[in-house]
Design a protein around this motif. Structure first.
Motif, short mmCIF file in Angstrom:
data_model
loop_
_atom_site.label_atom_id
_atom_site.label_comp_id
_atom_site.label_asym_id
_atom_site.label_seq_id
_atom_site.Cartn_x
_atom_site.Cartn_y
_atom_site.Cartn_z
N PHE A 85 8.70 4.81 -6.41
CA PHE A 85 7.71 4.26 -5.93
C PHE A 85 6.03 4.32 -6.17
CE2 PHE A 85 5.12 1.27 -2.86
CZ PHE A 85 5.22 0.22 -3.27
N ALA A 86 5.92 5.25 -6.10
CA ALA A 86 4.25 5.60 -5.74
C ALA A 86 4.01 6.37 -6.45
CB ALA A 86 3.87 6.99 -4.85
N THR A 102 -0.87 1.98 2.76
CA THR A 102 0.11 1.25 3.77
C THR A 102 1.27 0.26 2.91
OG1 THR A 102 -1.73 1.48 4.66
CG2 THR A 102 -0.01 -1.04 5.22
N LEU A 103 0.92 0.38 1.77
CA LEU A 103 2.23 -0.62 1.13
C LEU A 103 2.96 0.85 0.47
CD1 LEU A 103 -0.05 -1.81 -2.39
CD2 LEU A 103 1.00 -2.72 -0.07
N ILE A 104 2.97 2.31 0.36
CA ILE A 104 4.29 3.33 0.20
C ILE A 104 4.82 2.93 1.53
CG2 ILE A 104 4.57 5.28 0.07
CD1 ILE A 104 2.43 5.10 -2.19
N ASP A 105 4.14 2.95 3.02
CA ASP A 105 4.40 2.55 4.25
C ASP A 105 5.85 2.20 4.14
OD1 ASP A 105 3.83 5.75 4.87
OD2 ASP A 105 2.46 4.92 5.90
N THR A 143 -7.82 -5.88 -3.57
CA THR A 143 -8.41 -6.11 -4.70
C THR A 143 -8.22 -4.86 -5.89
OG1 THR A 143 -10.29 -6.46 -4.77
CG2 THR A 143 -8.28 -8.63 -5.21
N GLU A 144 -8.23 -3.59 -5.36
CA GLU A 144 -7.48 -2.47 -5.10
C GLU A 144 -7.69 -1.54 -4.60
OE1 GLU A 144 -11.91 -0.72 -5.63
OE2 GLU A 144 -12.71 -2.17 -6.46
N LEU A 145 -5.99 -0.89 -5.37
CA LEU A 145 -5.13 0.24 -4.52
C LEU A 145 -5.51 1.01 -3.17
CD1 LEU A 145 -2.28 0.79 -4.99
CD2 LEU A 145 -2.30 2.28 -6.46
N GLY A 158 4.81 -6.70 5.52
CA GLY A 158 4.92 -7.51 4.36
C GLY A 158 3.93 -7.08 3.09
N TYR A 159 4.48 -7.51 2.48
CA TYR A 159 3.80 -6.88 0.79
C TYR A 159 4.57 -7.66 -0.46
CZ TYR A 159 6.97 -3.69 -0.67
OH TYR A 159 8.15 -3.35 -2.12
N ALA A 160 2.97 -7.77 -1.22
CA ALA A 160 3.65 -8.41 -2.01
C ALA A 160 2.44 -7.82 -2.64
CB ALA A 160 3.55 -10.37 -2.37
N TYR A 161 2.36 -7.18 -5.20
CA TYR A 161 1.44 -7.14 -5.20
C TYR A 161 2.13 -7.78 -6.38
CZ TYR A 161 3.44 -2.75 -7.16
OH TYR A 161 4.14 -2.10 -7.37
#
Length: 182
Positions: A43-44, A20-23, A12-14, A69-72
């Motif tokens: 993207f960053a 990890t999201l950037i990678d 819930t906080e970046l 994987g990721y979703a936000y």
């Protein structure tokens, strides 16, 4: 590769999820990184902006402790630039109250096609209070397969959007009720 061993972690906080999201993004979008709108630095900048917006939340999928994987998403309201950039007004039910905007979903190879994106998507939505969710998709992505995938998740086309960046493709805005049985 056993999909039953996949774990999902909510953020819930970046801060702790940012790198990890950037990678993950760089891995998922590797074939597109040469295009200006898909650069890792672009993207960053987006993730930093999105991460500071109301209701930001992410789900990261892990296999054997490695992110795969990721979703936000975050919350948008009437007057948000998401809605203002549509070529025609969004349906009233989407703008009459807060709506979840899915900003990114991605799964690394070879985990694609195993239902992980849907699991992350649904996990992300299950704890959110908004009645509706929306996302943007390049209708040409994957030869139309990405949009068809979202249609299989219950999304319908609710508009078209041309991002401000001249390098960005026209996007299809899709929406659905937040909670639907799949």
């Amino acid at each position: 590769m056993n999909v039953d061993t996949i774990t999902l972690r909510r953020f819930t906080e970046l801060g702790s999820a940012r790198q990890t999201l950037i990678d993950l993004y760089a891995n998922v979008r590797a074939e597109l990184l040469h295009l200006p709108n898909y650069k890792v630095s672009t993207f960053a900048e987006r993730i930093d902006r999105h991460g500071s917006e109301p209701g930001w939340e992410a789900v990261i999928a892990y296999a054997s402790g490695e992110p795969i994987g990721y979703a936000y998403a975050n919350t948008i309201e009437r007057g948000n630039r998401w809605w203002e950039r549509l070529a025609s007004p969004a349906p009233e039910e989407y703008t009459s109250g807060p709506t979840t905007a899915i900003k990114e979903i991605g799964v690394v190879q070879p985990w694609r096609g195993k239902g992980i994106a849907l699991r992350m998507h649904e996990h992300l939505l299950e704890a959110r209070p908004e009645r509706f969710t929306t996302l943007l998709v390049n209708g040409k992505a994957g030869g139309g397969k990405v949009q068809a995938l979202y249609e299989g998740w219950g999304y319908v086309v609710i508009g078209e959007q041309q991002p401000l960046s001249p390098d960005a493709p026209q996007l299809t805005c899709m929406g659905r009720p937040a909670a639907i049985p799949l």
